[in-house]
Scaffold this motif. Structure first.
Motif, PDB file in Angstrom:
ATOM      1  N   ARG A   1      48.482  72.063  34.805  1.00 34.99           N
ATOM      2  CA  ARG A   1      49.489  72.536  33.840  1.00 34.99           C
ATOM      3  C   ARG A   1      48.882  73.098  32.564  1.00 34.99           C
ATOM      4  O   ARG A   1      49.429  74.017  31.967  1.00 34.99           O
ATOM      5  CB  ARG A   1      50.445  71.399  33.476  1.00 34.99           C
ATOM      6  CG  ARG A   1      51.545  71.247  34.464  1.00 34.99           C
ATOM      7  CD  ARG A   1      52.653  70.421  33.866  1.00 34.99           C
ATOM      8  NE  ARG A   1      53.675  70.202  34.866  1.00 34.99           N
ATOM      9  CZ  ARG A   1      54.653  69.357  34.714  1.00 34.99           C
ATOM     10  NH1 ARG A   1      54.747  68.629  33.622  1.00 34.99           N
ATOM     11  NH2 ARG A   1      55.553  69.219  35.664  1.00 34.99           N
TER      12      ARG A   1
ATOM     13  N   PRO B   1      51.542  66.322  38.220  1.00 35.78           N
ATOM     14  CA  PRO B   1      51.932  66.942  36.944  1.00 35.78           C
ATOM     15  C   PRO B   1      50.982  66.648  35.785  1.00 35.78           C
ATOM     16  O   PRO B   1      50.755  67.499  34.935  1.00 35.78           O
ATOM     17  CB  PRO B   1      53.319  66.357  36.676  1.00 35.78           C
ATOM     18  CG  PRO B   1      53.849  66.018  38.028  1.00 35.78           C
ATOM     19  CD  PRO B   1      52.645  65.583  38.833  1.00 35.78           C
ATOM     20  N   ASP B   2      50.381  65.446  35.758  1.00 33.56           N
ATOM     21  CA  ASP B   2      49.447  65.104  34.673  1.00 33.56           C
ATOM     22  C   ASP B   2      47.994  65.452  35.010  1.00 33.56           C
ATOM     23  O   ASP B   2      47.091  65.196  34.218  1.00 33.56           O
ATOM     24  CB  ASP B   2      49.571  63.624  34.313  1.00 33.56           C
ATOM     25  CG  ASP B   2      49.199  62.680  35.452  1.00 33.56           C
ATOM     26  OD1 ASP B   2      48.734  63.149  36.525  1.00 33.56           O
ATOM     27  OD2 ASP B   2      49.382  61.459  35.282  1.00 33.56           O
TER      28      ASP B   2
ATOM     29  N   HIS C   1      56.743  66.053  42.440  1.00 32.61           N
ATOM     30  CA  HIS C   1      57.929  66.231  41.598  1.00 32.61           C
ATOM     31  C   HIS C   1      57.423  66.514  40.183  1.00 32.61           C
ATOM     32  O   HIS C   1      56.507  65.842  39.701  1.00 32.61           O
ATOM     33  CB  HIS C   1      58.781  64.960  41.614  1.00 32.61           C
ATOM     34  CG  HIS C   1      60.070  65.102  40.896  1.00 32.61           C
ATOM     35  ND1 HIS C   1      60.157  65.062  39.523  1.00 32.61           N
ATOM     36  CD2 HIS C   1      61.323  65.297  41.345  1.00 32.61           C
ATOM     37  CE1 HIS C   1      61.409  65.219  39.160  1.00 32.61           C
ATOM     38  NE2 HIS C   1      62.140  65.373  40.240  1.00 32.61           N
ATOM     39  N   PRO C   2      57.998  67.504  39.481  1.00 32.01           N
ATOM     40  CA  PRO C   2      57.440  67.881  38.177  1.00 32.01           C
ATOM     41  C   PRO C   2      57.545  66.816  37.084  1.00 32.01           C
ATOM     42  O   PRO C   2      56.802  66.876  36.111  1.00 32.01           O
ATOM     43  CB  PRO C   2      58.236  69.132  37.784  1.00 32.01           C
ATOM     44  CG  PRO C   2      59.418  69.161  38.673  1.00 32.01           C
ATOM     45  CD  PRO C   2      59.094  68.361  39.892  1.00 32.01           C
ATOM     46  N   TYR C   3      58.440  65.817  37.242  1.00 28.94           N
ATOM     47  CA  TYR C   3      58.621  64.837  36.171  1.00 28.94           C
ATOM     48  C   TYR C   3      58.464  63.396  36.631  1.00 28.94           C
ATOM     49  O   TYR C   3      58.875  62.486  35.947  1.00 28.94           O
ATOM     50  CB  TYR C   3      59.998  65.004  35.528  1.00 28.94           C
ATOM     51  CG  TYR C   3      60.226  66.393  35.012  1.00 28.94           C
ATOM     52  CD1 TYR C   3      59.476  66.894  33.957  1.00 28.94           C
ATOM     53  CD2 TYR C   3      61.153  67.219  35.612  1.00 28.94           C
ATOM     54  CE1 TYR C   3      59.659  68.182  33.500  1.00 28.94           C
ATOM     55  CE2 TYR C   3      61.350  68.513  35.148  1.00 28.94           C
ATOM     56  CZ  TYR C   3      60.603  68.981  34.099  1.00 28.94           C
ATOM     57  OH  TYR C   3      60.795  70.260  33.657  1.00 28.94           O
ATOM     58  N   GLY C   4      57.895  63.181  37.787  1.00 30.06           N
ATOM     59  CA  GLY C   4      57.799  61.812  38.250  1.00 30.06           C
ATOM     60  C   GLY C   4      56.664  61.618  39.221  1.00 30.06           C
ATOM     61  O   GLY C   4      55.774  62.448  39.355  1.00 30.06           O
TER      62      GLY C   4
END
Length: 198
Positions: free
Chosen positions: A90, A136-137, A177-180
């Motif tokens: 990201r 994501p991270d 998943h972008p947030y989890g």
């Protein structure tokens, strides 16, 4: 084989015919063709301005392109196998490539250098279009294997954290998943599995 937005009204595609094409969505026309010389298996856009295109190819090369010029790629990186997929962290600093030599390579784009290689006993890339992904991270990477397993490595330790088993055929793609912490995987037998904390 791949398509990504460059900006709101422009898309870049990579094809089996050894070309990258830039499309104007307003006019619905190809406005530029870049000749790569090898089938493009995947691509990413490397910056928020839509000027950098990074493509992975059958001839074992990762190519870097400037969408503002018609020039050929510069500073190619050659790996030990066909490139099956690319994913960008990201923050845009790291590029993950899945390679047919049964490895994943992480490149630091600030130096255009491989900084880490991920392999494991039993891990084999299942096909020429197997897709790997950063979490994501960017602390984890995931990829499917020829035997139907999903491998998850910790980027910081370079160790396999989990080998998930549910599929009966080669896993071709994964997506976080972008947030989890959920992970989606799909296989050649058209089965999708959503993995999450139990």
């Amino acid at each position: 084989m791949a398509a990504k937005f460059l900006e709101q009204a422009k898309v870049v595609t990579g094809s089996h015919d050894r070309t990258l094409k830039i499309w104007d969505l307003r006019s619905r026309a190809c406005i530029e063709t870049k000749f790569a010389g090898s089938s493009c298996n995947d691509l990413v856009t490397g910056d928020g301005s839509g000027t950098t295109i990074i493509s992975g190819h059958f001839d074992k090369r990762i190519r870097f392109w400037d969408s503002r010029t018609e020039a050929s790629s510069v500073n190619d990186i050659v790996l030990q196998g066909k490139i099956t997929s690319l994913d960008l962290s990201r923050d845009g600093k790291y590029l993950l490539s899945c390679v047919r030599d049964d490895s994943l390579k992480m490149l630091d784009l600030r130096m255009n250098t491989i900084v880490c290689s991920f392999t494991a006993d039993g891990f084999k890339v299942g096909c020429d279009f197997t897709r790997a992904a950063f979490s994501p991270d960017a602390h984890y990477i995931a990829v499917g294997a020829a035997d139907g397993s999903v491998y998850i490595w910790n980027v910081d330790t370079n160790k396999v954290e989990h080998i998930l088993k549910e599929h009966q055929s080669a896993v071709t793609a994964v997506s976080w998943h972008p947030y989890g912490s959920f992970l989606l995987s799909v296989d050649r037998a058209k089965t999708a599995v959503v993995w999450g904390d139990a």
